[in-house]
Design an enzyme around this catalytic site. Structure first.
Site, PDB file in Angstrom:
ATOM      1  N   TYR A  37     -32.526  39.078  27.502  1.00 51.12           N
ATOM      2  CA  TYR A  37     -33.314  40.250  27.843  1.00 51.12           C
ATOM      3  C   TYR A  37     -34.429  39.891  28.814  1.00 51.12           C
ATOM      4  O   TYR A  37     -35.084  38.863  28.675  1.00 51.12           O
ATOM      5  CB  TYR A  37     -34.014  40.831  26.607  1.00 51.12           C
ATOM      6  CG  TYR A  37     -33.109  41.360  25.547  1.00 51.12           C
ATOM      7  CD1 TYR A  37     -32.114  42.266  25.857  1.00 51.12           C
ATOM      8  CD2 TYR A  37     -33.286  40.976  24.227  1.00 51.12           C
ATOM      9  CE1 TYR A  37     -31.312  42.764  24.853  1.00 51.12           C
ATOM     10  CE2 TYR A  37     -32.483  41.475  23.227  1.00 51.12           C
ATOM     11  CZ  TYR A  37     -31.493  42.365  23.547  1.00 51.12           C
ATOM     12  OH  TYR A  37     -30.701  42.864  22.561  1.00 51.12           O
ATOM     13  N   HIS A 193     -34.916  52.853  19.699  1.00 54.36           N
ATOM     14  CA  HIS A 193     -34.483  51.505  20.067  1.00 54.36           C
ATOM     15  C   HIS A 193     -34.275  50.598  18.856  1.00 54.36           C
ATOM     16  O   HIS A 193     -33.959  49.413  19.021  1.00 54.36           O
ATOM     17  CB  HIS A 193     -35.508  50.850  21.002  1.00 54.36           C
ATOM     18  CG  HIS A 193     -35.369  51.298  22.422  1.00 54.36           C
ATOM     19  ND1 HIS A 193     -36.339  51.994  23.087  1.00 54.36           N
ATOM     20  CD2 HIS A 193     -34.343  51.167  23.293  1.00 54.36           C
ATOM     21  CE1 HIS A 193     -35.915  52.260  24.315  1.00 54.36           C
ATOM     22  NE2 HIS A 193     -34.722  51.775  24.469  1.00 54.36           N
ATOM     23  N   ARG A 223     -33.877  49.641  36.546  1.00 53.33           N
ATOM     24  CA  ARG A 223     -33.413  48.363  36.008  1.00 53.33           C
ATOM     25  C   ARG A 223     -31.929  48.506  35.709  1.00 53.33           C
ATOM     26  O   ARG A 223     -31.404  49.619  35.635  1.00 53.33           O
ATOM     27  CB  ARG A 223     -34.181  47.966  34.749  1.00 53.33           C
ATOM     28  CG  ARG A 223     -33.861  48.793  33.534  1.00 53.33           C
ATOM     29  CD  ARG A 223     -34.669  48.342  32.332  1.00 53.33           C
ATOM     30  NE  ARG A 223     -34.147  47.132  31.721  1.00 53.33           N
ATOM     31  CZ  ARG A 223     -33.348  47.122  30.645  1.00 53.33           C
ATOM     32  NH1 ARG A 223     -32.975  48.245  30.076  1.00 53.33           N
ATOM     33  NH2 ARG A 223     -32.914  45.985  30.120  1.00 53.33           N
ATOM     34  N   ASN A 225     -28.760  47.573  33.083  1.00 49.96           N
ATOM     35  CA  ASN A 225     -28.369  47.117  31.758  1.00 49.96           C
ATOM     36  C   ASN A 225     -26.849  47.054  31.761  1.00 49.96           C
ATOM     37  O   ASN A 225     -26.201  47.587  32.666  1.00 49.96           O
ATOM     38  CB  ASN A 225     -28.895  48.079  30.696  1.00 49.96           C
ATOM     39  CG  ASN A 225     -28.865  47.446  29.307  1.00 49.96           C
ATOM     40  OD1 ASN A 225     -28.639  46.253  29.154  1.00 49.96           O
ATOM     41  ND2 ASN A 225     -29.080  48.266  28.290  1.00 49.96           N
ATOM     42  N   GLU A 265     -25.195  49.975  33.534  1.00 50.52           N
ATOM     43  CA  GLU A 265     -26.059  51.162  33.600  1.00 50.52           C
ATOM     44  C   GLU A 265     -27.149  50.937  34.632  1.00 50.52           C
ATOM     45  O   GLU A 265     -27.898  49.955  34.546  1.00 50.52           O
ATOM     46  CB  GLU A 265     -26.722  51.407  32.243  1.00 50.52           C
ATOM     47  CG  GLU A 265     -25.759  51.839  31.165  1.00 50.52           C
ATOM     48  CD  GLU A 265     -26.437  51.998  29.804  1.00 50.52           C
ATOM     49  OE1 GLU A 265     -25.773  52.514  28.896  1.00 50.52           O
ATOM     50  OE2 GLU A 265     -27.617  51.600  29.655  1.00 50.52           O
ATOM     51  N   TYR A 316     -23.586  42.919  19.487  1.00 53.40           N
ATOM     52  CA  TYR A 316     -24.248  44.193  19.789  1.00 53.40           C
ATOM     53  C   TYR A 316     -23.566  44.889  20.955  1.00 53.40           C
ATOM     54  O   TYR A 316     -23.408  46.110  20.966  1.00 53.40           O
ATOM     55  CB  TYR A 316     -25.726  43.939  20.112  1.00 53.40           C
ATOM     56  CG  TYR A 316     -26.467  45.155  20.611  1.00 53.40           C
ATOM     57  CD1 TYR A 316     -26.616  46.280  19.800  1.00 53.40           C
ATOM     58  CD2 TYR A 316     -27.006  45.178  21.895  1.00 53.40           C
ATOM     59  CE1 TYR A 316     -27.293  47.394  20.256  1.00 53.40           C
ATOM     60  CE2 TYR A 316     -27.689  46.290  22.360  1.00 53.40           C
ATOM     61  CZ  TYR A 316     -27.835  47.395  21.538  1.00 53.40           C
ATOM     62  OH  TYR A 316     -28.499  48.496  21.991  1.00 53.40           O
ATOM     63  N   LYS A 317     -23.159  44.122  21.947  1.00 51.09           N
ATOM     64  CA  LYS A 317     -22.527  44.723  23.107  1.00 51.09           C
ATOM     65  C   LYS A 317     -21.044  44.987  22.870  1.00 51.09           C
ATOM     66  O   LYS A 317     -20.353  45.481  23.761  1.00 51.09           O
ATOM     67  CB  LYS A 317     -22.767  43.862  24.341  1.00 51.09           C
ATOM     68  CG  LYS A 317     -24.261  43.911  24.770  1.00 51.09           C
ATOM     69  CD  LYS A 317     -24.566  43.157  26.026  1.00 51.09           C
ATOM     70  CE  LYS A 317     -26.055  43.162  26.366  1.00 51.09           C
ATOM     71  NZ  LYS A 317     -26.558  44.455  26.875  1.00 51.09           N
TER      72      LYS A 317
END
Lengths: 346, 315
Positions: A37, A193, A223, A225, A265, A316-317
């Site tokens: 991150y 979040h 940004r 993602n 994204e 998570y992804k």
């Protein structure tokens, strides 16, 4: 140059494809050979000509097909678009921002004429020619947020600022990476979040919120993602998990290059003038592994990033289950050579 | 923060101490519209010093033809408002920031009660226009010492729900009467002297109002004071803050990167960590809590000053 729009689908037979030009302009999200991150924020718009960063709201070859896909999702589930009563003004702000930007940046596709609050909007790709009164919802077929986001690629969240926090009080969400507007609507920044692993402890959200609250009019940011998706499906929602979740189990060494997509994204942040709300558009770009590997730098780098990623993030992804097959496939493109800095192809 | 190069197109005396200024784009291009309660930061160059004060916009938020502000002359201030009153004339060029808002209306409210003291009327002037357009129920209470000093009278429309309280005429504002009996879902907004803000907050608390329905904006420019020095940790550089300069302005003049927005100690944007403090920080902001002030580990450079041997900032 006239833009050609693909005839393609994001469900069922999945005929989505990227042209060679679309592959080269794909917003590859990794500027180095590893990932953790970071608050990787830059000013927006602005970027190389032809890149998805050049204009405020990128319009590409998938525009018409993406809008058709949104229509299908909304017909099945109208709760994908919601706006709490105090957010209508923010909806008008967003409508103005998108119409003004698109008419300025793509004059061959969109036209906006304004005489006071009497507006005339022409959207050629979707065949729309509409006269309406700005700030008068009775002159549109639906609310301003829904009206304009049925004509703009990507998801949109509108955030209300109060009590030193941001509240997700309106949105249009049909191309999401496994989150639900209907579940999150009304939540504050930390609440929506909450499922993200590690980040809260790292202080990422405190910093991110502080940054967002400081965004002012006339200065916007972006940004990138990313996540991974099996099949080119825009609507990877919790509501429809039963449709796309099982597809993760269809990956084989033979089909992984074609079926496994990197999902990026392009997130942008805008302070809206009349409502003082924040607009948070989340634009989704899809590219499968074999197309990514056509750019040697990206093939090498993606292999290294996915090989060395923190296991919690792989989970998570949502690609931990296929990580080995993906890595076996990508390793053929990684000859160990050095990669150049930055996200753009060599 | 993006800046706008504008032209002064009108200066009007509203009262002995208050002037109205209008700024327009020199090219006639429309300016960004804004939300009720927003402010701009005005740059006031004078010799080597650039002072920057923030002022609430008082014009129609949806009218991009120009921005208007009302400035009260503070003769004991550090010179910003005096500069506006004595130096700025029609036809001058002036640099301002794009609008930002730390005092927005909460559009969830069923009703809005606006309470202004003195020059604290300014943010409500743009909010009134927004409330009118949104057709939301509201009432406004404007308190001033005398009719002569009440610059806002010239800017307020006459209407049944706009109440004027002139204390010289024996018509002091009765906060209890204003707040008691308001319908559920009412929000109250106060702008003016600290005493008024505290009195409204106390009264609202006594009546059981939720804290989240009580909003305020303190109206202050940085106070002058004795000169002092600070050390910038990253460079080791010593920066001198002059008597009529704020710490923030001195840091800006020394080309130290620092973020800001309200420049009035209310928004928290310029909050800075203190890495060494041998002396006493003179906290003048509305941002830090009493406990934070006592710790002397943070300072708001837009408002606060220092007295002592050494102050080092984490910049």
């Amino acid at each position: 140059m006239t833009m050609q729009f693909n005839e393609e689908s994001f469900r069922g037979d999945y005929t989505f494809r990227n042209s060679p030009a679309a592959i080269r302009r794909f917003p590859f999200p990794f500027d180095r050979d590893e990932y953790m991150y970071s608050v990787n924020i830059e000013q927006h718009p602005g970027g190389p000509e032809g890149s998805p960063f050049e204009f405020a709201f990128d319009v590409d070859e998938h525009y018409v097909a993406e809008m058709k896909d949104r229509e299908i999702t909304l017909a099945e589930d109208p709760m994908r678009c919601q706006s709490l009563p105090h957010m209508e003004l923010a909806g008008w702000d967003l409508l103005e921002l998108i119409m003004v930007s698109k008419a300025r940046d793509y004059p061959e596709l969109f036209k906006l004429s304004r005489d006071g609050n009497a507006w005339h909007w022409i959207n050629k790709p979707l065949g729309i020619d509409k006269k309406f009164t700005f700030l008068d919802p009775t002159t549109l077929p639906c609310g301003p947020l829904e009206y304009i986001t049925r004509q703009a690629q990507g998801d949109f969240a509108l955030l209300h600022e109060r009590e030193g926090n941001l509240w997700l009080d309106a949105g249009m969400v049909t191309s999401q990476a496994d989150w639900s507007l209907d579940f999150d609507v009304g939540m504050n920044f930390f609440e929506w979040h909450a499922p993200v692993p590690k980040a809260r402890k790292m202080g990422v959200f405190d910093k991110a919120l502080k940054f967002l609250l400081a965004v002012t009019q006339e200065k916007s940011y972006r940004r990138l993602n990313w996540t991974m998706t099996v099949n080119p499906r825009l609507d990877t929602s919790p509501e429809n998990y039963h449709k796309w979740g099982p597809e993760k189990r269809t990956i084989t060494p033979e089909n992984v290059g074609a079926k496994q997509f990197l999902r990026v994204e392009l997130q942008t942040f805008w302070r809206l003038p009349r409502s003082n709300a924040l607009a948070f558009p989340i634009r989704c770009y899809l590219c499968n592994l074999e197309d990514i590997a056509t750019q040697p730098k990206w093939g090498r780098r993606l292999h290294r990033v996915l090989r060395d990623i923190d296991p919690d993030l792989a989970e998570y992804k949502g690609f931990a289950v296929n990580q080995k097959v993906i890595l076996d496939y990508l390793s053929q493109f990684d000859d160990g050579a050095e990669t150049s800095p930055g996200i753009f192809p060599d | 923060m993006s800046k706008l190069a504008l032209k002064v197109t009108a200066v009007e005396t509203l009262s002995p101490l208050v002037k109205r200024f209008r700024f327009e784009s020199p090219t006639g291009a429309p300016l960004p519209v804004f939300s009720g309660g927003a402010h701009i930061t005005v740059e006031m160059p004078e010799g080597e010093i650039v002072r920057r004060n923030s002022y609430s916009l008082i014009s129609d938020p949806y009218d991009g033809s120009g921005y208007e502000i009302a400035v009260r002359r503070e003769d004991r201030g550090r010179g910003g408002s005096r500069h506006m009153h004595t130096k700025v004339r029609e036809g001058d060029e002036i640099t301002v920031s794009a609008p930002a808002n730390h005092f927005q209306l909460d559009l969830r409210a069923r009703k809005h009660v606006l309470i202004a003291g003195g020059i604290g009327i300014t943010p409500f002037l743009s909010q009134l226009k927004q409330l009118g357009m949104e057709q939301k129920p509201f009432e406004l209470h404007y308190a001033a010492r005398s009719r002569e000093e009440a610059a806002g009278l010239k800017l307020l429309p006459g209407a049944a729900h706009i109440h004027i309280h002139i204390s010289d005429e024996g018509a002091r504002m009765d906060l209890g009467a204003i707040l008691d009996g308001q319908p559920l879902g009412t929000h109250v907004y106060t702008c003016g002297p600290d005493g008024l803000i505290t009195a409204v907050a106390d009264q609202a608390a006594r009546l059981g109002w939720p804290k989240t329905s009580v909003h305020s904006e303190a109206f202050t420019a940085p106070p002058p004071g004795e000169p002092f020095e600070v050390v910038v940790k990253s460079s080791g550089k010593t920066v001198t803050v002059k008597a009529d300069q704020s710490l923030l302005e001195a840091l800006e003049a020394a080309k130290v990167e620092i973020d800001y927005s309200c420049r009035g100690g209310a928004c928290g944007r310029c909050e800075t960590h203190v890495t060494a403090c041998d002396g006493r920080i003179l906290h003048n902001d509305h941002w830090l809590s009493e406990a934070e002030r006592a710790e002397q580990k943070t300072i708001m450079p837009c408002m606060s000053r220092f007295k002592g041997a050494r102050l080092e900032l984490d910049l």
